[in-house]
Write an enzyme that holds these catalytic residues in place. Structure first.
Site, PDB file in Angstrom:
ATOM      1  N   SER A 189       0.838  -1.190   0.000  1.00  0.00           N
ATOM      2  CA  SER A 189       0.000   0.000   0.000  1.00  0.00           C
ATOM      3  C   SER A 189       0.883   1.254   0.000  1.00  0.00           C
ATOM      4  O   SER A 189       1.679   1.425  -0.915  1.00  0.00           O
ATOM      5  CB  SER A 189      -0.969  -0.045   1.187  1.00  0.00           C
ATOM      6  OG  SER A 189      -2.012   0.892   1.041  1.00  0.00           O
ATOM      7  N   GLU A 317      -9.391  -5.272  -3.972  1.00  0.00           N
ATOM      8  CA  GLU A 317      -8.755  -4.299  -3.080  1.00  0.00           C
ATOM      9  C   GLU A 317      -9.775  -3.432  -2.344  1.00  0.00           C
ATOM     10  O   GLU A 317      -9.724  -3.287  -1.124  1.00  0.00           O
ATOM     11  CB  GLU A 317      -7.818  -3.390  -3.894  1.00  0.00           C
ATOM     12  CG  GLU A 317      -6.649  -4.079  -4.567  1.00  0.00           C
ATOM     13  CD  GLU A 317      -5.412  -4.187  -3.695  1.00  0.00           C
ATOM     14  OE1 GLU A 317      -5.491  -3.869  -2.499  1.00  0.00           O
ATOM     15  OE2 GLU A 317      -4.364  -4.594  -4.221  1.00  0.00           O
ATOM     16  N   HIS A 411      -7.918  -5.552   0.098  1.00  0.00           N
ATOM     17  CA  HIS A 411      -6.688  -4.823   0.382  1.00  0.00           C
ATOM     18  C   HIS A 411      -6.077  -5.289   1.698  1.00  0.00           C
ATOM     19  O   HIS A 411      -6.781  -5.527   2.678  1.00  0.00           O
ATOM     20  CB  HIS A 411      -6.999  -3.326   0.459  1.00  0.00           C
ATOM     21  CG  HIS A 411      -5.785  -2.458   0.579  1.00  0.00           C
ATOM     22  ND1 HIS A 411      -4.824  -2.401  -0.402  1.00  0.00           N
ATOM     23  CD2 HIS A 411      -5.366  -1.610   1.559  1.00  0.00           C
ATOM     24  CE1 HIS A 411      -3.879  -1.541  -0.039  1.00  0.00           C
ATOM     25  NE2 HIS A 411      -4.188  -1.061   1.150  1.00  0.00           N
TER      26      HIS A 411
END
Length: 505
Positions: A189, A317, A411
């Protein structure tokens, strides 16, 4: 566990000696400073070399986290307080200078506004054990301290912290059993956005030799956008965005400024465009100096062509964010249309035509997954390829067991899988505190073996990506190598440029 019969090892660094601990067959050092605390005269400055110390410094405890939002990935209680935010931690099989093991350096995510290398989810023991290598984790400044545009301060201070930590690794890691000429940076990320930035930064050249970027965010601010956001952040405190105005403000007050602005960011969509709904006022800034151009531009021009790259993303995600907002599966047509108009490169009609059977909820999640993580990651691989580099691409499609499987391959699922920390941080949400299944353990082991093999040899166990076959590693209960699965989205975004986000008004 520590072994009382094994003496605590002492290693000499350039600044002084540190004492670690023998734990479960490894030697672990925590909280070693790699730079001076960025406070006082050093507030908002580039990191400064740490001052040498006399005697032996105990490296038993993680250093204090940098000032930050406290979210699901925030630090737990009982962490030390103080301003010595810039520290590294090391897991090594043996602190022997003759060992020359590969080194992996982890950079945490957290929307550039939170994160701490001492979080239990980043316990690197299993990676060091399984790969028989040295793992380093580091702290860097986040939020206003690290990324807000402040007049009189360098941009991207958090990235400069990462460079300083890598310089520390270059100068000191051999004493801990690592090879300074075989360093792999890896992050997820915002950590992957940091890895992408490091690949593009002249200051980072030569400090690492391989890179792994897990779910690269496409959000990089233009200088004009960063200035405007910085002005609004400072105005939350009734101040100007200058070092003179902000240097004496308690760091906790700067955190509050970001916290109060974040939920109101969608009100700025006419000025901040696609950045506004992300509700994080921080991103790397393409300032022309620290970060001269975007990572996609840099890699396409041949920057870091000698650095092998793994880059990939998770299939679902955005589902984590809809779940955290309490809207899982509840997005209607109006909200989906609004997202498609804001993000889809060919407009709303193009997405609806490419996914004719998709529900409004699925279209909403698909376009945001594509815009924020999937396509930036794929395009980074393709940019690296066009610039003469080599990339290996993956997609995680295994579904998290939490919420009855409704979270999908969302995610951050790759983080507990990679570290094997199923009952810490986000792992508690994604696995609901349950013991991992045999399937989860096998996939977790697969992650570590691929990542550590790549760090050691440059080969993660699947072919390099090319624009003819487009082969990627699909990570699921039965991992397979196949042409990139999200072909419909790839075609929609073909030719799209991930430029620095502009100031619109």
């Amino acid at each position: 566990m520590t072994n009382p019969e094994v003496p605590d090892p002492v290693v000499r660094t350039a600044a002084g000696s540190v004492r670690g601990r023998a734990e479960d067959g490894l030697t672990v050092f925590r909280g070693i400073p790699f730079a001076e605390p960025p406070v006082g005269e050093a507030r908002f400055a580039a990191p400064r070399p740490v001052r040498p110390w006399a005697g032996i410094r105990e490296a038993y405890a993680f250093g204090p986290p940098p000032p930050q939002d406290m979210g699901v990935a925030g630090p737990p209680g009982a962490l030390p307080e103080g301003d010595d935010w810039l520290t590294v931690n090391i897991w090594t099989p043996v602190p022997d200078p003759a060992a020359r093991r590969p080194v992996m350096v982890w950079i945490y995510g957290g929307a550039y506004k939170l994160g701490h290398s001492g979080s239990p989810g980043y316990d690197a023991r299993r990676i060091a054990e399984d790969g028989d290598l040295v793992v380093v984790t580091l702290n860097y400044r986040v939020g206003m301290e690290g990324f807000a545009h402040i007049e009189g301060a360098p941009a991207n201070r958090g990235l400069l912290d990462q460079v300083a930590a890598l310089e520390w690794v270059r100068d000191n890691i051999a004493a801990f059993g690592g090879d300074p000429d075989l360093v792999t940076v890896f992050g997820e990320s915002a950590g992957a956005g940091s890895v992408a930035s490091l690949l593009a930064m002249p200051r980072a050249a030569g400090l690492f030799h391989r890179a792994i970027a897990q779910s690269v965010p496409g959000t990089f601010f233009s200088d004009a956008l960063a200035r405007d956001v910085g002005t609004v952040l400072a105005a939350e405190l009734g101040l100007r965005p200058t070092v003179a105005d902000l240097a004496a403000v308690d760091p906790a007050e700067l955190v509050k400024a970001g916290q109060t602005l974040a939920p109101r960011m969608p009100q700025y969509v006419d000025r901040w465009g696609q950045a506004a709904p992300t509700v994080t006022p921080y991103s790397p800034v393409v300032d022309g100096d620290v970060l001269p151009v975007t990572p996609w531009q840099a890699l396409a021009s041949g920057a870091s062509r000698d650095v092998d790259l793994i880059v990939g993303h998770n299939r679902d995600e955005n589902r984590l964010f809809t779940a955290m907002a309490g809207k899982l599966g509840q997005i209607g047509d109006e909200r989906a249309s609004k997202a498609l108009r804001l993000y889809a490169p060919g407009g709303e009609a193009a997405y609806r035509a490419a996914y004719p059977d998709a529900s409004a909820n699925d279209l909403y999640e698909r376009v945001q997954t594509d815009w924020l993580f999937a396509m930036p990651s794929l395009h980074l691989a393709e940019a690296h390829l066009s610039g003469g580099g080599r990339s290996h691409v993956y997609e995680l499609t295994w579904s998290a067991p939490g919420s009855g499987g409704a979270l999908g391959a969302c995610h951050a699922l790759d983080v507990p899988l990679l570290f094997g920390t199923f009952q810490a941080d986000l792992g508690l949400l994604l696995f609901e505190g349950a013991a991992p299944s045999a399937e989860a353990l096998a996939l977790s082991s697969r992650f570590r073996s691929s990542w550590t093999s790549f760090a050691r040899t440059g080969d993660p166990g699947w072919p390099a990506y090319d624009t003819e076959r487009r082969l990627v590693q699909v990570l699921d209960a039965e991992p397979v190598v196949t042409p990139y699965p999200e072909e419909a989205s790839r075609r929609l975004w073909e030719g799209y440029e991930f430029a620095a986000l502009p100031l619109l008004g």
